[in-house]
Enzyme design. Structure first.
Site, short mmCIF file in Angstrom:
data_model
loop_
_atom_site.label_atom_id
_atom_site.label_comp_id
_atom_site.label_asym_id
_atom_site.label_seq_id
_atom_site.Cartn_x
_atom_site.Cartn_y
_atom_site.Cartn_z
CB SER A 177 -1.14 0.15 1.32
OG SER A 177 -1.89 1.61 1.30
CD GLN A 211 -2.98 1.28 -2.80
OE1 GLN A 211 -2.41 1.54 -1.72
NE2 GLN A 211 -3.60 2.67 -2.88
CE1 TYR A 261 -6.66 4.30 -1.13
CE2 TYR A 261 -4.68 4.13 0.03
CZ TYR A 261 -5.68 3.77 0.03
OH TYR A 261 -6.58 2.66 0.69
CB THR A 310 -6.75 2.03 -4.54
OG1 THR A 310 -6.45 1.35 -3.91
CG2 THR A 310 -8.20 2.17 -3.68
CE LYS A 365 -7.90 -2.97 -3.54
NZ LYS A 365 -8.63 -2.07 -1.99
CG HIS A 405 -11.47 -0.43 0.84
ND1 HIS A 405 -10.25 0.45 -0.35
CD2 HIS A 405 -10.81 -0.10 1.59
CE1 HIS A 405 -9.49 0.85 0.06
NE2 HIS A 405 -9.86 0.51 0.87
NE ARG A 427 -10.80 -0.85 5.79
CZ ARG A 427 -10.43 -0.87 6.96
NH1 ARG A 427 -11.33 -1.77 7.38
NH2 ARG A 427 -9.63 -0.43 7.44
CG ASP A 482 -10.27 -6.72 -3.00
OD1 ASP A 482 -11.38 -6.38 -2.50
OD2 ASP A 482 -9.28 -6.49 -2.61
N GLY A 511 -14.75 -10.30 0.81
CA GLY A 511 -15.07 -10.85 1.89
C GLY A 511 -14.29 -12.44 1.93
NE ARG A 531 -12.02 -5.84 7.78
CZ ARG A 531 -12.89 -5.65 6.16
NH1 ARG A 531 -13.74 -6.41 5.92
NH2 ARG A 531 -13.43 -3.98 6.50
C1 FNR Z 1 -7.69 -1.83 3.36
N1 FNR Z 1 -7.52 -1.55 2.01
C2 FNR Z 1 -6.97 -1.28 1.75
N2 FNR Z 1 -6.86 -0.70 0.08
C3 FNR Z 1 -5.88 -0.15 -1.02
O1 FNR Z 1 -6.06 -0.03 -1.90
N3 FNR Z 1 -4.96 0.74 -0.32
C4 FNR Z 1 -5.05 0.77 1.39
O2 FNR Z 1 -4.42 1.78 1.98
C5 FNR Z 1 -5.68 -0.66 2.00
N4 FNR Z 1 -6.38 -0.48 3.31
C6 FNR Z 1 -7.14 -0.97 3.94
C7 FNR Z 1 -6.42 -1.66 5.22
C8 FNR Z 1 -7.38 -1.70 5.85
C9 FNR Z 1 -7.35 -2.30 7.82
C10 FNR Z 1 -8.45 -2.64 5.57
C11 FNR Z 1 -9.23 -3.93 5.94
C12 FNR Z 1 -8.41 -2.93 4.16
C13 FNR Z 1 -8.71 -2.77 1.25
C14 FNR Z 1 -7.86 -3.82 1.11
O3 FNR Z 1 -7.28 -4.03 -0.39
C15 FNR Z 1 -8.59 -4.91 0.46
O4 FNR Z 1 -9.76 -4.40 -0.14
C16 FNR Z 1 -9.55 -5.76 1.34
O5 FNR Z 1 -9.52 -5.91 2.49
C17 FNR Z 1 -10.51 -6.55 0.73
O6 FNR Z 1 -11.66 -6.68 1.73
P1 FNR Z 1 -11.41 -8.57 2.77
O7 FNR Z 1 -10.53 -9.57 2.16
O8 FNR Z 1 -10.62 -7.56 3.85
O9 FNR Z 1 -12.90 -8.88 3.19
#
Ligand code: FNR
Length: 388
Positions: free
Chosen positions: A132, A154, A156, A182, A264, A288, A291, A318, A320, A342
């Protein structure tokens, strides 16, 4: 398929059972719910909420699960699964299995070694890591820890275009094989768990190592972050993202890097097609992990609609995934590879580098076994017909 080595992932299961003969038991909880419970037990409230929480009522997190739970594998019999492989070529690189570590920011909030521990686990297992922008360690250090295992960066996409160029060229120089941009986080969503704890790690300067180590970022500060952290955090907050960006602006990214680019956060078939038309090499169908938008479509349902629209570029998935069975379902719906988020943060928070390594070995073994027992010798044999 004849040139491929048979996989040995399932052999990990035998090693676990053999360990029991000398009272050697797995340190990491193997069941994912038990792993999650252990993570909750050992972490403090802020990081726990940050990792586990979602947007609003968390309906999207539930929709992600529901879309996976609604589909079922239909095992096939008598198909010679004695020699198997899970390998798949993704954007010109051979992965040992269609599985990668999703980009997750601020990993040091759950373990001091953060991304470096995860990168070492990636190197130990061959499961690619997507690092990230919001990492706790500079991208160069993470790349070094990934070693020869493929790794992606990745992005931002910051408001400051020179900073974007700088991050992209640093990633290219450090050996990252692709850029994942992203698109679903121009603004931080309404996240009740984090709000309740008034906890946002970035405000404390955590997860900003790529910014604080960047010459363009540093050049814009009156005093370096080591001397005036709050001013550096303030500068970050002002340039983290640019919500005015549109499809036309992708031309800037396409010109700024020679690496393949994946978008993404794609959930709509039209956006998937536009990604291809804009010269992108792939997409990650993702919400995400629930989130960002409360009440959004379950990501696997979005994947099905997108694959049906045949976007003509690499489609990853991704949101779940909690088991090898979930992975198999995502591949059967049509993902070329899936990312896990996660669960590996839980493993990191519970067991650091060895925790993540163990989790990945367990999942690879379980995926191998799940496919074999469903009648598939090669992961490419999975398809819609594998599901009911
Ligand atoms: C993320 N995700 C995420 N995505 C991204 O592109 N850059 C990031 O810095 C982050 N940071 C981040 C922090 C935390 C704590 C979580 C849980 C998630 C999203 C991540 O890449 C991904 O899309 C999801 O985590 C996928 O879902 P599951 O597997 O957590 O259900």
């Amino acid at each position: 398929m004849s040139e491929e080595q048979p996989v040995i992932f399932a052999g990990h299961q035998n090693l676990i059972y053999l360990g029991g003969l000398s009272d050697n038991f797995p340190r990491l909880p193997i069941d994912v719910q038990a792993l999650h419970a252990e993570f909750e037990r050992v972490q403090t409230a802020g990081p726990r909420a940050y990792v586990d929480g979602g947007a609003g009522t968390e309906a999207t997190m539930r929709a992600n699960r529901e879309a996976l739970d609604r589909r079922h594998l239909v095992p096939r019999m008598l198909r010679d699964v004695s020699v198997r492989t899970l390998t798949r070529e993704i954007l010109g690189t051979r992965w040992p299995a269609p599985l990668a570590l999703a980009p997750v920011g601020v990993q040091s909030i759950v373990h001091p070694d953060g991304e470096l521990a995860v990168a070492r686990a990636s190197a130990a297992t061959g499961v690619p890591m997507i690092a990230s922008t919001a990492a706790s360690y500079p991208l160069e250090d993470i790349a070094a820890a990934c070693g020869a295992t493929p790794h992606w960066f990745q992005l931002y996409w910051p408001k400051d275009r020179e900073l974007a160029r700088s991050l992209l060229s640093r990633a290219e120089k450090a050996g990252y094989g692709a850029i994942v941009v992203t698109l679903d986080t121009w603004l931080l969503a309404w996240r009740p768990r984090d709000l309740q704890h008034a906890y946002l790690p970035f405000l404390r300067g955590t997860g900003l190592a790529n910014y604080f180590s960047d010459p363009v970022f540093r050049g814009a500060l009156a005093r370096p972050p080591e001397e005036d952290r709050m001013a550096a955090v303030g500068h970050f907050l002002g340039l983290f993202s640019d919500p005015s960006v549109t499809w036309r602006d992708l031309a800037f990214l396409r010109e700024a890097t020679s690496l393949p680019i994946l978008l993404k956060g794609i959930q709509h078939p039209d956006d998937a097609r536009r990604a291809g038309a804009a010269g992108m090499q792939g997409i990650v169908v993702s919400n995400h992990g629930g989130r960002q938008v409360d009440g959004a479509i379950g990501s696997l349902d979005a994947l099905e609609r997108i694959v049906d629209a045949e976007p003509g570029i690499e489609v990853l998935f991704d949101s779940g995934i909690r088991s090898a069975g979930d992975l198999a379902k995502a591949l059967a719906v049509g993902a070329r590879a899936a990312l896990v988020g996660r669960p590996y943060m839980w493993a990191l928070g519970v067991g650091g580098e060895t925790g993540v390594t163990e989790l990945l070995r367990n999942w690879l073994a379980e995926l191998d076994l799940t496919l074999a027992l469903s009648g598939y010798a090669h992961v490419d044999e999975l398809g819609r017909d594998s599901l009911a």
